[in-house]
Design a protein around this motif. Structure first.
Motif, PDB file in Angstrom:
ATOM      1  N   ARG A  80       3.871  -7.226   9.991  1.00  0.00           N
ATOM      2  CA  ARG A  80       3.562  -8.624   9.672  1.00  0.00           C
ATOM      3  C   ARG A  80       2.399  -8.730   8.684  1.00  0.00           C
ATOM      4  N   PHE A  81       1.674  -7.622   8.473  1.00  0.00           N
ATOM      5  CA  PHE A  81       0.575  -7.612   7.512  1.00  0.00           C
ATOM      6  C   PHE A  81       1.030  -7.142   6.129  1.00  0.00           C
ATOM      7  N   GLY A  82       2.275  -6.746   6.004  1.00  0.00           N
ATOM      8  CA  GLY A  82       2.794  -6.182   4.759  1.00  0.00           C
ATOM      9  C   GLY A  82       3.168  -4.722   4.964  1.00  0.00           C
ATOM     10  N   LEU A  83       3.323  -4.008   3.874  1.00  0.00           N
ATOM     11  CA  LEU A  83       3.662  -2.586   3.940  1.00  0.00           C
ATOM     12  C   LEU A  83       2.400  -1.767   4.192  1.00  0.00           C
ATOM     13  N   LEU A  84       2.406  -1.013   5.271  1.00  0.00           N
ATOM     14  CA  LEU A  84       1.285  -0.130   5.584  1.00  0.00           C
ATOM     15  C   LEU A  84       1.700   1.318   5.329  1.00  0.00           C
ATOM     16  N   PRO A  85       0.755   2.158   4.912  1.00  0.00           N
ATOM     17  CA  PRO A  85       1.103   3.563   4.640  1.00  0.00           C
ATOM     18  C   PRO A  85       1.398   4.316   5.924  1.00  0.00           C
ATOM     19  N   LYS A  86       2.211   5.361   5.794  1.00  0.00           N
ATOM     20  CA  LYS A  86       2.497   6.227   6.918  1.00  0.00           C
ATOM     21  C   LYS A  86       2.888   7.601   6.398  1.00  0.00           C
ATOM     22  N   VAL A  87       2.947   8.576   7.306  1.00  0.00           N
ATOM     23  CA  VAL A  87       3.397   9.921   6.967  1.00  0.00           C
ATOM     24  C   VAL A  87       4.922   9.927   7.010  1.00  0.00           C
ATOM     25  N   SER A 107      -5.426  -3.307   9.842  1.00  0.00           N
ATOM     26  CA  SER A 107      -4.042  -3.507   9.399  1.00  0.00           C
ATOM     27  C   SER A 107      -3.973  -4.556   8.302  1.00  0.00           C
ATOM     28  N   TRP A 108      -4.739  -5.619   8.448  1.00  0.00           N
ATOM     29  CA  TRP A 108      -4.757  -6.650   7.393  1.00  0.00           C
ATOM     30  C   TRP A 108      -5.254  -6.056   6.084  1.00  0.00           C
ATOM     31  N   LEU A 109      -6.312  -5.268   6.141  1.00  0.00           N
ATOM     32  CA  LEU A 109      -6.891  -4.675   4.934  1.00  0.00           C
ATOM     33  C   LEU A 109      -5.918  -3.699   4.276  1.00  0.00           C
ATOM     34  N   MET A 110      -5.260  -2.871   5.070  1.00  0.00           N
ATOM     35  CA  MET A 110      -4.354  -1.858   4.507  1.00  0.00           C
ATOM     36  C   MET A 110      -3.089  -2.468   3.926  1.00  0.00           C
ATOM     37  N   GLY A 111      -2.756  -3.678   4.357  1.00  0.00           N
ATOM     38  CA  GLY A 111      -1.551  -4.315   3.839  1.00  0.00           C
ATOM     39  C   GLY A 111      -1.744  -5.083   2.551  1.00  0.00           C
ATOM     40  N   ARG A 112      -2.909  -5.012   1.949  1.00  0.00           N
ATOM     41  CA  ARG A 112      -3.206  -5.818   0.761  1.00  0.00           C
ATOM     42  C   ARG A 112      -2.510  -5.303  -0.496  1.00  0.00           C
ATOM     43  N   PHE A 113      -2.300  -3.990  -0.597  1.00  0.00           N
ATOM     44  CA  PHE A 113      -1.543  -3.426  -1.710  1.00  0.00           C
ATOM     45  C   PHE A 113      -1.056  -2.042  -1.307  1.00  0.00           C
ATOM     46  N   THR A 114      -0.272  -1.423  -2.157  1.00  0.00           N
ATOM     47  CA  THR A 114       0.331  -0.127  -1.824  1.00  0.00           C
ATOM     48  C   THR A 114      -0.035   0.924  -2.878  1.00  0.00           C
TER      49      THR A 114
END
Length: 408
Positions: free
Chosen positions: A146-153, A265-272
Motif C-alpha cells: 500500500r506504500f508503493g513498490l518496496l525493494p526485496k531480494v 515502509s512509507w520512506l522506501m516506497g517513494r521511488f525505486t
C-alpha cells in the motif's frame, strides 16, 4: 484426248461428281485447303524442333556445372580480453571469483525472469560514458504494498544492492595512484539543483535523494539514465529533535520507535532503483542500538546497502550493519561543512591525499550550487593526476579490510 472415253484411270478427280463445276465458285474450299497445308507445315516444324531438342536438352542455352561439397564448420572463436585468455578459457573458480571478475571488469550481469529460463544479458562497458545501469524497477526485486513498490531480494538471491549498483568499469592505464568514491545528497527537493547536479557531475558520482520531492521516481530515473547510482536518504532523529526536525516519517527512538516499521515502509516506497539507504541527520537514532536493530533487520531482508554519513562520532550505523553482514560503509570526509569555494577546494585536496595514502577515500557533499561547481571543476583534472572516481557501492572492494567502516 477429247475423243478418249473417261475411265477410272484418266478421269480427273472429282470431275464426275454432281455439281463439281461449281467448285471454283466456293472460296471456303480454298481456305480449307490452305489451312490444311498450314497444319502440315506446323507439324513438320514441330518434328524438326523435337529432334533438335532431343539432341540438345538445354535448347542451346548456356550451361555451367558446379559441384556441391560439404565442409566442416570452423571452430567457434571467442574474443580475448584486453589481456590474457578469454573468459571462456578461464578455469572455473566458483561464484566468488565470478563476482570479483564482474566487479573488477565493470560487467553487469542481468538475469531475466522465468519466462526465459537460463538466459542472461551481459553488458561489458568500454568507457565510463557507455555504462548503463540495470532497468528499474526490476519486478523480481519489487514487492507491491500500500506504500508503493518496496525493494526485496529476488528468488534467485539477486539483491538491489548488487543489481542497481553502477559497475566500476575497466581500470585506467596507467594504474591509478588512488581512488575516490563520492556521494552527493539532498537531491530531489529542488528541481533546479537536482537538474544541475545530474548535468554537471561525472556519472561515477553517486546520488542520494531525500524522500520529500515531487515526481521523485521520474527524477531518480533521469539520474540513473545518466549513469548515477542512487541511494535513499532516511530522516533519523537528531539529538535536538523536535527543535531540529528532519521531516515527516522520521525514524525515532524511545516509545515511538514501535511505529518505525510503518514509517520506514512509507520512506522506501517513494521511488525505486536505489542501491541502499543513507542516514539524514540521526545523531540520536544512530547511537541507539535498540532503535537501529529493527531497521537493520529490514535492510538485510530487502538486500540493501547502508551508508553512514559520518556526521556523528557516536554513530553505530556502519559498525552494526557490518556485524549483521549487511554491506555498509562510513563516509571519511564531508566536503562542504563550510560551504565556501576555498574551503571545499581544501577538502578536495585533502581527499586526494587520503586516497593516495589508503588506496581509497570516501566523501560526501550536499547539492549546493557552490559544491556542484567546485566538484565539477576538480573532477576535470583527475585523470591527469591519476585519481580514479568510483561509485560508492564499489568503494569497499578497494578498501583495506583493516580500515574502519570497510564494506564487507
Amino acid at each position: 484426248m477429247a475423243g478418249t472415253p473417261l475411265t477410272e484411270l484418266n478421269r480427273p478427280l472429282g470431275q464426275d461428281r454432281p455439281g463439281s463445276a461449281l467448285a471454283p465458285r466456293r472460296p471456303w474450299a480454298r481456305w480449307i485447303a490452305s489451312g490444311a497445308a498450314g497444319i502440315v507445315g506446323v507439324a513438320f516444324l514441330g518434328v524438326v524442333l523435337y529432334a533438335a531438342i532431343k539432341r540438345d536438352p538445354d535448347g542451346g542455352r548456356p550451361v555451367a556445372v558446379a559441384s556441391i561439397e560439404k565442409r566442416a564448420a570452423p571452430p567457434p572463436v571467442t574474443p580475448a580480453g584486453p589481456s590474457g585468455p578469454s573468459v571462456a578459457e578461464a578455469p572455473n573458480s566458483g561464484a566468488a571469483s565470478a563476482g570479483q571478475l564482474e566487479t573488477s571488469a565493470g560487467v553487469t550481469v542481468y538475469r531475466p525472469d522465468a519466462s526465459a529460463p537460463g538466459s542472461i544479458v551481459i553488458t561489458v562497458p568500454d568507457q565510463a560514458a557507455t555504462i548503463r545501469l540495470a532497468p528499474a524497477p526490476d519486478m523480481r526485486l519489487a514487492e507491491r504494498t500500500r506504500f508503493g513498490l518496496l525493494p526485496k531480494v529476488a528468488a534467485d538471491g539477486t539483491t538491489p544492492a548488487k543489481l542497481y549498483a553502477r559497475p566500476v568499469g575497466p581500470e585506467p592505464t596507467p594504474k591509478p595512484l588512488g581512488r575516490i568514491a563520492l556521494i552527493v545528497g539532498g537531491l530531489g527537493i529542488s528541481q533546479t539543483g537536482t537538474a544541475d547536479a545530474i548535468a554537471k557531475l561525472p556519472p561515477q558520482v553517486s546520488m542520494a535523494f531525500a524522500p520529500y520531492g515531487t515526481d521523485l521516481d521520474r527524477t531518480v530515473q533521469r539520474a540513473r539514465g545518466e549513469g548515477h547510482e542512487v541511494f535513499l536518504q532516511l530522516p533519523m532523529e537528531p539529538f535536538d529533535y523536535p527543535d531540529n526536525d528532519p521531516g515527516p516519517h522520521t525514524l525515532l527512538t524511545g516509545p515511538k520507535a514501535a511505529d518505525n516499521t510503518e514509517r520506514l515502509s512509507w520512506l522506501m516506497g517513494r521511488f525505486t532503483g536505489y542501491v541502499g539507504v543513507a542516514n539524514f541527520l540521526g545523531g540520536r537514532f544512530t547511537a541507539d542500538e535498540a532503535a537501529l536493530s529493527p531497521m537493520l533487520r529490514e535492510m538485510a531482508a530487502r538486500g540493501l546497502m547502508v551508508v553512514d554519513d559520518g556526521s556523528s562520532p557516536r554513530s553505530l550505523l556502519a559498525a552494526s550493519a557490518t556485524r549483521a553482514r549487511i554491506p555498509a560503509i562510513r563516509i571519511d570526509r564531508t566536503l562542504d561543512g563550510v560551504p565556501q569555494a576555498a574551503a571545499i577546494d581544501k577538502e578536495l585536496a585533502a581527499l586526494e591525499a587520503m586516497a593516495q595514502e589508503r588506496g581509497i577515500a570516501v566523501a560526501s557533499a550536499t547539492a549546493l550550487p557552490v559544491s556542484l561547481e567546485r566538484i565539477a571543476r576538480w573532477a576535470q583534472g583527475l585523470e591527469a593526476r591519476r585519481i580514479q572516481l568510483v561509485p560508492l557501492s564499489a568503494a569497499g572492494s578497494f578498501r583495506n579490510p583493516k580500515t574502519t567502516g570497510s564494506l564487507r
